[in-house]
Each structure stands twice: as structure tokens, then as C-alpha cells.
Design an enzyme around this catalytic site. Structure first.
Site, mmCIF file in Angstrom:
data_model
loop_
_atom_site.group_PDB
_atom_site.id
_atom_site.type_symbol
_atom_site.label_atom_id
_atom_site.label_comp_id
_atom_site.label_asym_id
_atom_site.label_seq_id
_atom_site.Cartn_x
_atom_site.Cartn_y
_atom_site.Cartn_z
ATOM 1 C CG HIS A 175 -0.319 0.058 2.438
ATOM 2 N ND1 HIS A 175 0.368 1.019 3.163
ATOM 3 C CD2 HIS A 175 -0.016 -0.996 3.426
ATOM 4 C CE1 HIS A 175 0.906 0.649 4.284
ATOM 5 N NE2 HIS A 175 0.653 -0.494 4.425
ATOM 6 C CB CYS B 241 1.990 -3.505 5.249
ATOM 7 S SG CYS B 241 0.473 -4.181 5.842
#
Length: 426
Positions: free
Chosen positions: A333, A351
């Protein structure tokens, strides 16, 4: 015609019966008798068999019942020479014919909710051939194994496995039942691939090739053998077929040690992106993952991965252009707050973060089923199952070992039993 008439009189048609502990009638349906101008080789319209045991009940047969065909009067010198029993799809039910030709009994299972045809060949005492046929129907199965295929029809990346979810669990001990179900689940790929089903648990199977699907391949998935017996009281049920198409081979290789992600399309590098991955204690999982979905915005908070809200590592924020690769919440992201670390250090909670511009491009380019591989991370290996699609992390030999069918086995049903006798020598 004399020889046929003598055998007709002595035999008076075969006795066709069904055996079951709760048998009331066998439900056989025949055509009206018509013995005028009877030919030497004739069918059920000329010589209908008598229905046993009562001949009056026309209920459908239970699919677990056995069918028998026998001669009424063996003193006449006639014998059965061949008996075939097939369902509406033309599948043959196995059976055994006695060595003297006096009796045939089905050894295979009938198909539930199907019309069946019995064709009987015989010889009279002078070896003149005779033939007749009759039909009957079977009742619905009491319990069925319905199958739901995935993913839904559409276009996916080449890492997307095919899935099958069973409506009834089949434990590992039920090896024959699992093998029959697996034979019934057909995957057809164009171009053709070397692939196999793998039992994830008692209800779920995944299918994948030895390596990723070919780019732009089409795969059709269906279940055959509806109504065929799986085990006692259980038969194959409904399954809606699915067709999927695979797009170009799009893969992102994240090198956590080099802090960069190399994106390829059909083997050609199209972008190299500076990234940051999980810091010590939250290291990103190594291994091959498959894109599960993507969302324009996702709220992330540390409590979802076990971080107390009063911890120095706590976080609660909304991220944009988020591409999910695990069920536990690992995403690729936009991370504008870490641009100073991207390409230099790993500072996330697991992440993969990148600039807003790179994240927008990646979000627009990637689709479900595309491949994301992480290398050189200090994290654990991505699990094969249970946290998304880690199927590709199993070597082919281990994957193939999860099938209920021996490697190289014929996926077609077992051949029928002995049903034919050779002509008698006179």
C-alpha cells in the site's frame, strides 16, 4: 422359428429382480408383450421380462439396491450370454455373470435419479441368439455431495488456484470416497497443463499446475458422475461449472534485503519500486503469495495483529491503494509517512509500503491471482494454507502427495465386472 418358440415356452423371459433388505418391488418398466411374428433375435417389445418379486410395485429403485437377471428354467438348456446395465449417461454398472450363465448380479452401484437400461443376450438350447431390453428408474439419493467451485467466473492472475468446496466432509480415512470425488472433479485447460488436486482438509480441495498457469490460458471446471455412489448412503450431487481466464503473467518480487520491488509482466521488467517492509519483530513473511483483493482505502490498527493500544508500536490509520495478500492483513500500500525509509530500511509492521505514486500505479496494474513473492526477509515462511493462497510454496512432489489418486492413475471409472460368456461349442 421352432427353436425360439421352445425356448420361449421354457424360459418365459428372464426373471429380473432387485435385492435389498427393505425391498418392496424392483420398479422395472417394460414394453407391452407382442409375440406375433417373433424374430430369432428380438427385444423387450417381443418378450418382456417378468418383474419380481411381486411384479406390481412400480416405485423407483433405491440407488443402493442390486439388480439380478436370472433364467427361470435351467432345464430348458438355455443360458445368459451377456448382460449390460447402463445409466442415462451411458455409464456401465459392473456386474458378474455366473459361469453357467444362469444368473447375473450387479456389483457396481446404480446412479441416483437416473433411468437405467438392462440389455440381456441369451442362447436357447440350440444356441440360437436372443436379446431383449428393459428400463427402470432410480430414486433420488438420501444425501449428496454438492460441490462449489471457485473462483467466480472472470479473469485472474496466473497464480490463482482453482478451489472446490464439498457440502459434506470426507475424512482422510475415506480414501476410496475421496478418490471417486476427485475423479469426478474435471479441470480442462487450454493450453493443457500438468496439474493436480490437493486435499486441504475434509471439505476443501485446491487445483494448481506444476508451475504457474500459462498466460492467457482458459480453464473450465465441472463435476461429472452426478448421482454416482460415493459411499454408503452418499452420492455425488450438484455442482455449477465455472470457467476462468488467466491474464498476462504479472509478478512482483519484493527483496526485503535490498528494499526494492521488481515488477515483471510476461517476464519483462516494467518497474522497480523502492519499498519498506517489516522491521525486526514484525518481519514480512517470505515466500510466494497471491493477490486476494484490493481496496482504495483500508483502516489499519495495531490491535488487529495483537499490539496493545498503549504500546509504543500501536497504530491506527487509513491507508490508500491497498492490495491484500494474506487473510491476516498483509498489504502492499501507499505509505507517505515512510518515504524517507523506502529503498533504505524496513520500518513497517509487516506490510510493504511505497510512495503514493508507485502505489497508485501498482494498484491499477495488479489483479486478483497475481503473484507477489518476498525474498530475503527475516520473517517466517508463508504458510501453504490457512492465510490466503500460499499453494505455490509447496514443492510439486508434496503437492501431488495431497491427491487421493496415485500419480499417473487413470481417472476414468473402474471397468465393469465379468458380464459375457463365450459361445458354447457344439
Amino acid at each position: 422359428m421352432g427353436r425360439v418358440s421352445r425356448f420361449h415356452k421354457a424360459l418365459n423371459g428372464p426373471l429380473i429382480a432387485c435385492t435389498s433388505a427393505a425391498l418392496v418391488g424392483c420398479g422395472l418398466v417394460t414394453s407391452p408383450a407382442d409375440t406375433s411374428n417373433t424374430p430369432a433375435f428380438h427385444n423387450a417389445a417381443d418378450w418382456p421380462p417378468r418383474i419380481g418379486p411381486t411384479g406390481a410395485d412400480r416405485r423407483d429403485l433405491a440407488p443402493d439396491e442390486a439388480v439380478t437377471v436370472s433364467l427361470r428354467d435351467r432345464d430348458a438348456g438355455g443360458r445368459l450370454t451377456d448382460v449390460t446395465l447402463t445409466d442415462a449417461a451411458g455409464r456401465r454398472v459392473a456386474g458378474d455373470l455366473s459361469p453357467d450363465g444362469s444368473r447375473w448380479r450387479s456389483t457396481g452401484s446404480l446412479t441416483a435419479s437416473s433411468r437405467h437400461t438392462v440389455r440381456v443376450d441369451a442362447e436357447d438350447g440350440d444356441s440360437s441368439p436372443l436379446r431383449w431390453t428393459t428400463k427402470f428408474a432410480t430414486a433420488s439419493a438420501r444425501r449428496t455431495v454438492d460441490v462449489t467451485f471457485g473462483p467466480a467466473a472472470g479473469t485472474y492472475g496466473v497464480g490463482q488456484p482453482i478451489t472446490a468446496e464439498l457440502g459434506v466432509p470426507l475424512s482422510r480415512k475415506k480414501t476410496q470416497a475421496r478418490a471417486l470425488v476427485e475423479r469426478a472433479l474435471k479441470v480442462t485447460s487450454r493450453p493443457r497443463v500438468d496439474g493436480s488436486w490437493h486435499w486441504i482438509n475434509d471439505r476443501e480441495l485446491h487445483y494448481r499446475p506444476r508451475s504457474y498457469w500459462p498466460a492467457h490460458a482458459r480453464v473450465d471446471v465441472r463435476a461429472e458422475l452426478r448421482g454416482v455412489k460415493v459411499n454408503d448412503g452418499l452420492h455425488m450431487g450438484r455442482a455449477k461449472p465455472v470457467s476462468v481466464v488467466f491474464g498476462s503473467r504479472f509478478e512482483a518480487v519484493t527483496d526485503a534485503g535490498a528494499h526494492s520491488m521488481t515488477v515483471k509482466r510476461d517476464g519483462k521488467v516494467v518497474r522497480v519500486i523502492p519499498i519498506t517492509t517489516g522491521k525486526p519483530g514484525y518481519a514480512t513473511r517470505n515466500g510466494v503469495k497471491v493477490v486476494l483483493d484490493k481496496r482504495r482505502s483500508v483502516r489499519m490498527h495495531g490491535t488487529s495483529i495483537g499490539i496493545p493500544s498503549n504500546s509504543p508500536d500501536a497504530f491506527d490509520l487509513v491507508v490508500h491503494n491497498a492490495v491484500r495478500v494474506t487473510q491476516s492483513g498483509e498489504y502492499l500500500h501507499a505509505a507517505p509517512w515512510s518515504t524517507g525509509a523506502q529503498g533504505r530500511a524496513n520500518v513497517s509492521h509487516g506490510c510493504t509500503g511505497m510512495s503514493e505514486r508507485d502505489a497508485a500505479w501498482f494498484f491499477a496494474s495488479v489483479r486478483e491471482g497475481d503473484i507477489v513473492e518476498v525474498v530475503n526477509s527475516g520473517g517466517a515462511r508463508m504458510a501453504a494454507f490457512g492465510n490466503g493462497y500460499g499453494d505455490w510454496n509447496l514443492p510439486w512432489a508434496e503437492w501431488r502427495a495431497g491427491s487421493a489418486l496415485p500419480e499417473g492413475s487413470d481417472s476414468s471409472p473402474a471397468p465393469p465386472g465379468s458380464a459375457r460368456l463365450h459361445p458354447q461349442e457344439r
